[in-house]
Structure formats: structure tokens, C-alpha cells
Motif scaffolding. Structure first.
Motif, mmCIF file in Angstrom:
data_model
loop_
_atom_site.group_PDB
_atom_site.id
_atom_site.type_symbol
_atom_site.label_atom_id
_atom_site.label_comp_id
_atom_site.label_asym_id
_atom_site.label_seq_id
_atom_site.Cartn_x
_atom_site.Cartn_y
_atom_site.Cartn_z
ATOM 1 N N THR A 99 0.845 -1.203 0.000
ATOM 2 C CA THR A 99 0.000 0.000 0.000
ATOM 3 C C THR A 99 0.884 1.259 0.000
ATOM 4 N N LYS A 100 2.018 1.184 0.673
ATOM 5 C CA LYS A 100 2.905 2.360 0.715
ATOM 6 C C LYS A 100 4.048 2.237 -0.281
ATOM 7 N N ASP A 101 4.142 1.062 -0.906
ATOM 8 C CA ASP A 101 5.210 0.752 -1.854
ATOM 9 C C ASP A 101 6.599 1.062 -1.297
ATOM 10 N N ARG A 102 6.833 0.559 -0.108
ATOM 11 C CA ARG A 102 8.181 0.687 0.443
ATOM 12 C C ARG A 102 8.460 -0.458 1.402
ATOM 13 N N THR A 103 9.752 -0.678 1.639
ATOM 14 C CA THR A 103 10.142 -1.738 2.562
ATOM 15 C C THR A 103 10.628 -1.083 3.850
ATOM 16 N N TYR A 104 10.146 -1.592 4.980
ATOM 17 C CA TYR A 104 10.594 -1.022 6.241
ATOM 18 C C TYR A 104 11.048 -2.144 7.160
ATOM 19 N N THR A 105 11.830 -1.767 8.157
ATOM 20 C CA THR A 105 12.339 -2.758 9.107
ATOM 21 C C THR A 105 11.413 -2.793 10.308
ATOM 22 N N VAL A 106 10.991 -3.990 10.693
ATOM 23 C CA VAL A 106 10.152 -4.114 11.883
ATOM 24 C C VAL A 106 10.979 -4.771 12.989
ATOM 25 N N SER A 107 10.610 -4.478 14.225
ATOM 26 C CA SER A 107 11.396 -5.021 15.334
ATOM 27 C C SER A 107 10.517 -5.357 16.529
ATOM 28 N N ILE A 108 11.002 -6.305 17.316
ATOM 29 C CA ILE A 108 10.326 -6.654 18.574
ATOM 30 C C ILE A 108 11.389 -7.045 19.586
ATOM 31 N N SER A 109 11.195 -6.632 20.807
ATOM 32 C CA SER A 109 12.160 -6.942 21.862
ATOM 33 C C SER A 109 12.079 -8.426 22.249
ATOM 34 N N ALA A 110 13.239 -9.006 22.471
ATOM 35 C CA ALA A 110 13.294 -10.407 22.918
ATOM 36 C C ALA A 110 12.653 -10.574 24.301
ATOM 37 N N ASP A 111 12.443 -9.465 25.001
ATOM 38 C CA ASP A 111 11.759 -9.548 26.304
ATOM 39 C C ASP A 111 10.290 -9.934 26.143
ATOM 40 N N TYR A 112 9.722 -9.577 24.961
ATOM 41 C CA TYR A 112 8.277 -9.744 24.795
ATOM 42 C C TYR A 112 7.885 -10.832 23.809
#
Ligand code: 5GP
Length: 188
Positions: A99-112
Motif C-alpha cells: 500500500t505504501k510501496d516501500r520496505t521497512y524494518t520491523v522489530s520486537i524486543s526479545a523480552d516480549y
């Protein structure tokens, strides 16, 4: 889910490029009563699964996810669409947004997200499945288990749901769009 389908037909707008705009209740303004009904519908479909956590992705997945967290009395964690300052203790992965025609980096903490977690992934839309692939990868990195994936709206014509189901994932959609034409929405 009948109420959701009626709302999509009433308020949804079919945009060029296979995009459905539902800004009046899901993607900009939010309808908490509808969101609570959505959460209850997910909870019914997830009944009996050994889920201990709800995972979503910012921003539009958060509203249905937190309502589901309330209904199921489970914690909710949202994957962030940004690179953490330090990569220590974070799982990251690139996700393409059509939808935005772009690639982004997603992240999540190993705590959660840990090997003890049995999660359901909740999001507003399922299209090609790129966001879902990102979550599958983050869960693999963390050693957690995906029990199910729940989407408020699945756009079947973009194929992500079929692929995920073929791979054995339990994919739940509360409304399925078969096809979008200029000014017309065809629901299953
Ligand atoms: P996928 O990753 O499955 O290709 O696309 C799902 C993601 O893209 C969702 O997180 C959602 O935010 C966005 N998305 C995909 N299709 C639509 C659409 O038709 N309308 C809106 N509002 N968002 C969409």
C-alpha cells in the motif's frame, strides 16, 4: 461477521490498485463498539487454543488486538515499524508494504517474544501476506509458536491467505473481499 460486512459495504471505498479504504471505522477513526464485536468474534474462533499472548503490528492492528487482549485477558505486544537504537535484545526483519510501496524494518524486543510464547497474530488487513511473513520470521527467531492468525479483513484476490493456509497456518478472517472494482466492493 455480518455487522462488519455491512459496515464495509456502507462505509468502505474501493481505491485503484486493489486498496480498500475503511478510514471511518478501522484505519483512522475507530469505532470501539464494532472493535469490541470484532474482538469477541476472534475470541470465539480462537476458543480452546493454548494462546498466552497477542501479537500485532503498528499502527492499525493495535485497536483490534488490544480489544481482543481485553476479552481474552491476555497481554498484547505490537511489533514496531522502526529499527531499534541498539540491536541488542531485538529481533528485526524487513517487510514490504504494497500500500505504501516501500520496505521497512520491523522489530520486537526479545523480552516480549520468547520460546514460551504461543501467540495469535492480529492485523487489520491480509493482502499478499508480507506482514504475516514478517511475523512468522520474528517468531522463528525467538522460538515462539504461532497458534493462529486473525485478520479483520482479508482480500482474497491478493492470495496471501491461500498461501498461508496451504502452509498449515490457521488463518481466520472476519470478512473476505473477493474482488474490488472501481466504486464496488464484492464480499464473500
Ligand atoms: P500484506 O502484508 O498482507 O500484503 O498487507 C497487509 C498490510 O498492509 C496491513 O498491515 C495493512 O495495514 C496494509 N493493507 C493491505 N491492504 C490494505 C487495504 O486494502 N487497505 C488498507 N487500509 N490497508 C491495507
Amino acid at each position: 461477521m455480518e455487522k462488519l460486512k455491512q459496515r464495509i459495504l456502507q462505509a468502505g471505498k474501493s481505491l485503484p490498485g486493489g486498496i480498500l479504504k475503511v478510514d471511518s471505522f478501522l484505519n483512522h477513526q475507530l469505532d470501539p463498539n464494532l472493535m469490541m464485536d470484532i474482538a469477541r468474534a476472534f475470541a470465539t474462533k480462537l476458543d480452546g487454543k493454548p494462546i498466552n499472548k497477542i501479537v500485532t503490528i503498528e499502527a492499525s492492528g493495535i485497536a483490534p488486538a488490544v480489544m481482543l487482549g481485553y476479552v481474552m485477558q491476555l497481554p498484547v505486544v505490537f511489533v514496531k515499524k522502526k529499527v531499534p537504537k541498539t540491536l541488542d535484545n531485538f529481533y528485526i526483519r524487513d517487510v514490504h508494504s504494497f500500500t505504501k510501496d516501500r520496505t521497512y524494518t520491523v522489530s520486537i524486543s526479545a523480552d516480549y517474544l520468547t520460546p514460551e510464547d504461543h501467540i495469535v497474530f492480529i492485523d487489520d488487513f491480509l493482502a499478499y501476506g508480507n506482514a504475516a511473513r514478517g511475523i512468522i520470521d520474528l517468531c522463528a527467531q525467538s522460538g515462539s509458536t504461532i497458534e493462529a492468525m486473525g485478520f479483520v479483513i482479508e482480500k482474497a484476490f491478493q492470495g496471501g491467505g491461500d498461501e498461508l493456509r496451504k502452509e498449515g497456518y490457521d488463518v481466520i478472517s472476519l470478512a473476505t473481499v473477493e474482488r474490488l472494482e472501481e466504486g464496488k466492493i464484492y464480499l464473500k
